[in-house]
Design an enzyme around this catalytic site. Structure first.
Site, PDB file in Angstrom:
ATOM      1  N   SER A   9       0.900  -1.249   0.050  1.00 48.33           N
ATOM      2  CA  SER A   9      -0.164   0.151  -0.072  1.00 48.33           C
ATOM      3  C   SER A   9       0.868   1.263   0.042  1.00 48.33           C
ATOM      4  O   SER A   9       1.727   1.413   1.058  1.00 48.33           O
ATOM      5  CB  SER A   9      -0.809   0.059   1.228  1.00 48.33           C
ATOM      6  OG  SER A   9      -1.259   1.413   1.419  1.00 48.33           O
ATOM      7  N   HIS A  34      -1.644  -1.330  -3.910  1.00 50.85           N
ATOM      8  CA  HIS A  34      -2.620  -1.010  -3.287  1.00 50.85           C
ATOM      9  C   HIS A  34      -2.889   0.419  -3.155  1.00 50.85           C
ATOM     10  O   HIS A  34      -1.999   1.005  -2.303  1.00 50.85           O
ATOM     11  CB  HIS A  34      -2.662  -1.841  -2.059  1.00 50.85           C
ATOM     12  CG  HIS A  34      -4.177  -1.812  -1.220  1.00 50.85           C
ATOM     13  ND1 HIS A  34      -5.016  -2.443  -1.568  1.00 50.85           N
ATOM     14  CD2 HIS A  34      -4.410  -0.862  -0.230  1.00 50.85           C
ATOM     15  CE1 HIS A  34      -6.048  -2.320  -0.458  1.00 50.85           C
ATOM     16  NE2 HIS A  34      -5.621  -1.196   0.329  1.00 50.85           N
ATOM     17  N   ASP A  36      -4.986   3.421  -1.398  1.00 50.80           N
ATOM     18  CA  ASP A  36      -5.858   3.614  -0.355  1.00 50.80           C
ATOM     19  C   ASP A  36      -6.570   5.117  -0.856  1.00 50.80           C
ATOM     20  O   ASP A  36      -5.849   5.997  -0.262  1.00 50.80           O
ATOM     21  CB  ASP A  36      -5.325   3.667   0.883  1.00 50.80           C
ATOM     22  CG  ASP A  36      -5.037   2.195   1.528  1.00 50.80           C
ATOM     23  OD1 ASP A  36      -5.968   1.432   1.248  1.00 50.80           O
ATOM     24  OD2 ASP A  36      -4.013   1.891   1.663  1.00 50.80           O
ATOM     25  N   MET A  38      -9.224   7.928   0.609  1.00 49.44           N
ATOM     26  CA  MET A  38      -9.923   8.288   2.011  1.00 49.44           C
ATOM     27  C   MET A  38     -10.430   9.707   1.771  1.00 49.44           C
ATOM     28  O   MET A  38      -9.886  10.613   1.144  1.00 49.44           O
ATOM     29  CB  MET A  38      -8.843   8.274   3.122  1.00 49.44           C
ATOM     30  CG  MET A  38      -8.176   6.904   3.205  1.00 49.44           C
ATOM     31  SD  MET A  38      -7.138   6.904   4.764  1.00 49.44           S
ATOM     32  CE  MET A  38      -6.432   5.336   4.671  1.00 49.44           C
ATOM     33  N   HIS A  67      -8.792   0.650  -3.232  1.00 48.66           N
ATOM     34  CA  HIS A  67      -9.566   0.453  -2.016  1.00 48.66           C
ATOM     35  C   HIS A  67     -10.143   1.736  -1.828  1.00 48.66           C
ATOM     36  O   HIS A  67      -9.495   2.822  -0.944  1.00 48.66           O
ATOM     37  CB  HIS A  67      -8.514   0.099  -0.731  1.00 48.66           C
ATOM     38  CG  HIS A  67      -9.314  -0.172   0.451  1.00 48.66           C
ATOM     39  ND1 HIS A  67      -8.438  -0.295   1.560  1.00 48.66           N
ATOM     40  CD2 HIS A  67     -10.613  -0.290   0.838  1.00 48.66           C
ATOM     41  CE1 HIS A  67      -9.466  -0.538   2.665  1.00 48.66           C
ATOM     42  NE2 HIS A  67     -10.683  -0.390   2.068  1.00 48.66           N
ATOM     43  N   MET A  69     -12.170   4.114   0.614  1.00 48.48           N
ATOM     44  CA  MET A  69     -12.790   4.242   1.741  1.00 48.48           C
ATOM     45  C   MET A  69     -13.528   5.711   1.884  1.00 48.48           C
ATOM     46  O   MET A  69     -13.020   6.703   2.263  1.00 48.48           O
ATOM     47  CB  MET A  69     -11.501   4.190   2.801  1.00 48.48           C
ATOM     48  CG  MET A  69     -11.049   2.873   3.093  1.00 48.48           C
ATOM     49  SD  MET A  69      -9.434   2.921   3.922  1.00 48.48           S
ATOM     50  CE  MET A  69      -8.426   2.997   2.653  1.00 48.48           C
ATOM     51  N   MET A 138     -10.657  -6.141   6.474  1.00 54.91           N
ATOM     52  CA  MET A 138     -10.007  -5.230   7.170  1.00 54.91           C
ATOM     53  C   MET A 138      -9.734  -5.711   8.575  1.00 54.91           C
ATOM     54  O   MET A 138     -10.436  -6.069   9.307  1.00 54.91           O
ATOM     55  CB  MET A 138     -10.702  -3.724   7.468  1.00 54.91           C
ATOM     56  CG  MET A 138     -11.020  -2.954   5.984  1.00 54.91           C
ATOM     57  SD  MET A 138      -9.201  -2.521   5.515  1.00 54.91           S
ATOM     58  CE  MET A 138      -8.256  -1.744   6.499  1.00 54.91           C
ATOM     59  N   GLY A 143      -8.021   3.562   8.113  1.00 55.28           N
ATOM     60  CA  GLY A 143      -7.871   5.208   8.067  1.00 55.28           C
ATOM     61  C   GLY A 143      -6.461   5.513   8.213  1.00 55.28           C
ATOM     62  O   GLY A 143      -5.764   6.549   7.596  1.00 55.28           O
ATOM     63  N   PHE A 144      -5.748   4.585   8.696  1.00 59.28           N
ATOM     64  CA  PHE A 144      -4.288   4.742   9.004  1.00 59.28           C
ATOM     65  C   PHE A 144      -3.363   3.444   8.621  1.00 59.28           C
ATOM     66  O   PHE A 144      -3.694   2.652   9.011  1.00 59.28           O
ATOM     67  CB  PHE A 144      -3.974   5.470  10.192  1.00 59.28           C
ATOM     68  CG  PHE A 144      -4.749   6.544  10.624  1.00 59.28           C
ATOM     69  CD1 PHE A 144      -4.505   8.048  10.340  1.00 59.28           C
ATOM     70  CD2 PHE A 144      -6.035   6.425  11.350  1.00 59.28           C
ATOM     71  CE1 PHE A 144      -5.445   9.138  10.443  1.00 59.28           C
ATOM     72  CE2 PHE A 144      -6.846   7.603  11.379  1.00 59.28           C
ATOM     73  CZ  PHE A 144      -6.409   8.874  11.015  1.00 59.28           C
ATOM     74  N   GLY A 146       0.180   1.390   9.740  1.00 57.59           N
ATOM     75  CA  GLY A 146       1.017   1.331  10.914  1.00 57.59           C
ATOM     76  C   GLY A 146       0.226   0.758  12.122  1.00 57.59           C
ATOM     77  O   GLY A 146       0.862   1.164  13.459  1.00 57.59           O
ATOM     78  N   ASP A 175      -6.129  -6.674   5.147  1.00 52.39           N
ATOM     79  CA  ASP A 175      -5.435  -5.303   5.008  1.00 52.39           C
ATOM     80  C   ASP A 175      -5.572  -4.770   6.287  1.00 52.39           C
ATOM     81  O   ASP A 175      -6.582  -4.317   7.037  1.00 52.39           O
ATOM     82  CB  ASP A 175      -6.341  -4.433   4.269  1.00 52.39           C
ATOM     83  CG  ASP A 175      -5.963  -2.964   3.815  1.00 52.39           C
ATOM     84  OD1 ASP A 175      -4.802  -2.834   4.283  1.00 52.39           O
ATOM     85  OD2 ASP A 175      -6.667  -2.230   3.171  1.00 52.39           O
ATOM     86  N   GLY A 176      -4.102  -4.466   6.978  1.00 50.18           N
ATOM     87  CA  GLY A 176      -4.032  -4.057   8.020  1.00 50.18           C
ATOM     88  C   GLY A 176      -3.056  -4.768   9.038  1.00 50.18           C
ATOM     89  O   GLY A 176      -3.441  -5.838   9.384  1.00 50.18           O
ATOM     90  N   GLY A 177      -1.873  -4.195   9.338  1.00 54.49           N
ATOM     91  CA  GLY A 177      -0.996  -4.769  10.356  1.00 54.49           C
ATOM     92  C   GLY A 177      -0.393  -6.146   9.755  1.00 54.49           C
ATOM     93  O   GLY A 177      -0.032  -6.945  10.683  1.00 54.49           O
ATOM     94  N   GLY A 197       1.535  -2.211   4.182  1.00 49.55           N
ATOM     95  CA  GLY A 197       1.954  -0.792   3.894  1.00 49.55           C
ATOM     96  C   GLY A 197       3.161  -0.525   4.662  1.00 49.55           C
ATOM     97  O   GLY A 197       4.304  -0.501   4.173  1.00 49.55           O
ATOM     98  N   SER A 198       3.060  -0.192   6.061  1.00 49.13           N
ATOM     99  CA  SER A 198       4.203  -0.105   6.742  1.00 49.13           C
ATOM    100  C   SER A 198       5.317  -1.074   6.577  1.00 49.13           C
ATOM    101  O   SER A 198       6.711  -0.725   6.691  1.00 49.13           O
ATOM    102  CB  SER A 198       4.028   0.326   8.120  1.00 49.13           C
ATOM    103  OG  SER A 198       3.205  -0.383   8.893  1.00 49.13           O
TER     104      SER A 198
HETATM  105  C1  DX5 Z   1      -5.858   1.143   6.300  1.00 45.11           C
HETATM  106  C2  DX5 Z   1      -5.550   0.793   4.704  1.00 45.11           C
HETATM  107  C3  DX5 Z   1      -4.418   0.188   4.457  1.00 45.11           C
HETATM  108  C4  DX5 Z   1      -3.111   0.454   5.120  1.00 45.11           C
HETATM  109  C5  DX5 Z   1      -2.377  -0.677   5.680  1.00 45.11           C
HETATM  110  O1  DX5 Z   1      -6.847   2.055   6.452  1.00 45.11           O
HETATM  111  O2  DX5 Z   1      -6.391   0.324   4.252  1.00 45.11           O
HETATM  112  O3  DX5 Z   1      -4.144  -0.570   3.441  1.00 45.11           O
HETATM  113  O4  DX5 Z   1      -1.978   1.090   4.465  1.00 45.11           O
HETATM  114  O5  DX5 Z   1      -1.242  -0.391   6.284  1.00 45.11           O
HETATM  115  P1  DX5 Z   1      -0.219  -1.070   7.220  1.00 45.11           P
HETATM  116  O6  DX5 Z   1       0.072  -2.337   6.428  1.00 45.11           O
HETATM  117  O7  DX5 Z   1       0.735  -0.127   7.792  1.00 45.11           O
HETATM  118  O8  DX5 Z   1      -1.313  -1.531   8.470  1.00 45.11           O
HETATM  119 ZN    ZN Z   2      -6.373  -0.511   2.257  1.00 49.11          ZN
END
Ligand code: DX5
Ligand code: ZN
Length: 218
Positions: A9, A34, A36, A38, A67, A69, A138, A143-144, A146, A175-177, A197-198
């Site tokens: 992402s 990916h 995102d 928002m 994606h 949001m 999810m 939203g964020f 990390g 998606d996420g963590g 992402g992170s």
């Molecule tokens: C969060 C996004 C994710 C985000 C994941 O709202 O939809 O795609 O980039 O980031 P990490 O992998 O850092 O959790």
């Molecule tokens: Zn996403």
């Protein structure tokens, strides 16, 4: 066994140089990007719109996994399709007429995805599963980047994998963590696509990270 798709992402990339970010994703062998989107309403953060997707498109031959949001996804899908999205995923929580939107995405010649936040059960989208090309679970509150993964969400991945056995044909994305440890759990639960992402953008060796997320390390 089919290969796990890794979808880095760009949310965690340097927004002043997103072209370089998508090039680095291709170079690491990930295959999907990916993106995102928002709107500051459905989620408490803002990113970018279809122009960013269109401007990045020439820099990558990867699958663009958009994606959304946003609170009114139906109004935006044509613009994202024209911008070069391959998959367009929106949130079930943001749409009343989700079935209509899935059909509209396919009518634009794109793959259609539906996503659920951690608070939404799989049952809320069960009637839509035969119409989806991708289901995005999810594993954090969107939203964020990390954030810490919510492990209980893997139960929903397992449920979606079971439901698919009865004939539906969708990819399961998480998606996420996601990092090498949680990726192993996601794969074991039945995920086909891992968004990261992170973990991706903080990795010194991005190619090795992609291999680790796929479970191909060592
Ligand atoms: C969060 C996004 C994710 C985000 C994941 O709202 O939809 O795609 O980039 O980031 P990490 O992998 O850092 O959790
Ligand atoms: Zn996403």
């Amino acid at each position: 066994m089919k290969k796990t798709v890794i979808a880095p992402s760009i949310l965690s990339a340097d927004f002043s140089n997103l072209a370089e970010a998508v090039v680095s994703i291709d170079a690491a062998g990930a295959g999907w990007v990916h993106l995102d989107v928002m709107d500051g309403n459905f989620v408490p953060n803002l990113t970018f719109g279809p122009k960013m997707v269109a401007d990045l498109r020439p820099y990558s031959s990867a699958i663009f996994d958009v994606h959304l949001m946003v609170s009114s996804p139906g109004a935006l899908i044509a613009e994202f399709a024209a911008a070069g999205a391959d998959y367009i995923t929106f949130h079930a929580e943001a749409a009343v007429h989700s079935h209509r939107i899935l059909g509209a995405i396919k009518d634009l010649g794109k793959k259609a995805g539906i996503s659920i936040v951690p608070a939404t059960p799989v049952g809320a989208i069960e009637p839509l599963l035969p119409f989806a090309d991708l289901v995005l679970v999810m594993t954090v509150n969107p939203g964020f980047g990390g954030q810490r993964i919510i492990y209980q969400c893997f139960d929903k991945v397992r449920a979606l994998a079971r439901l698919r056995e009865t004939g539906a044909d969708y990819l399961i994305s998480v998606d996420g963590g996601i990092n090498p440890e949680t990726a192993a759990l996601a794969r074991a639960a039945g995920a086909d696509v891992l968004v990261a992402g992170s973990a991706f953008f903080s990795a010194a060796d991005k190619t090795a990270l992609v291999q680790q997320l796929r479970g191909n390390a060592e």
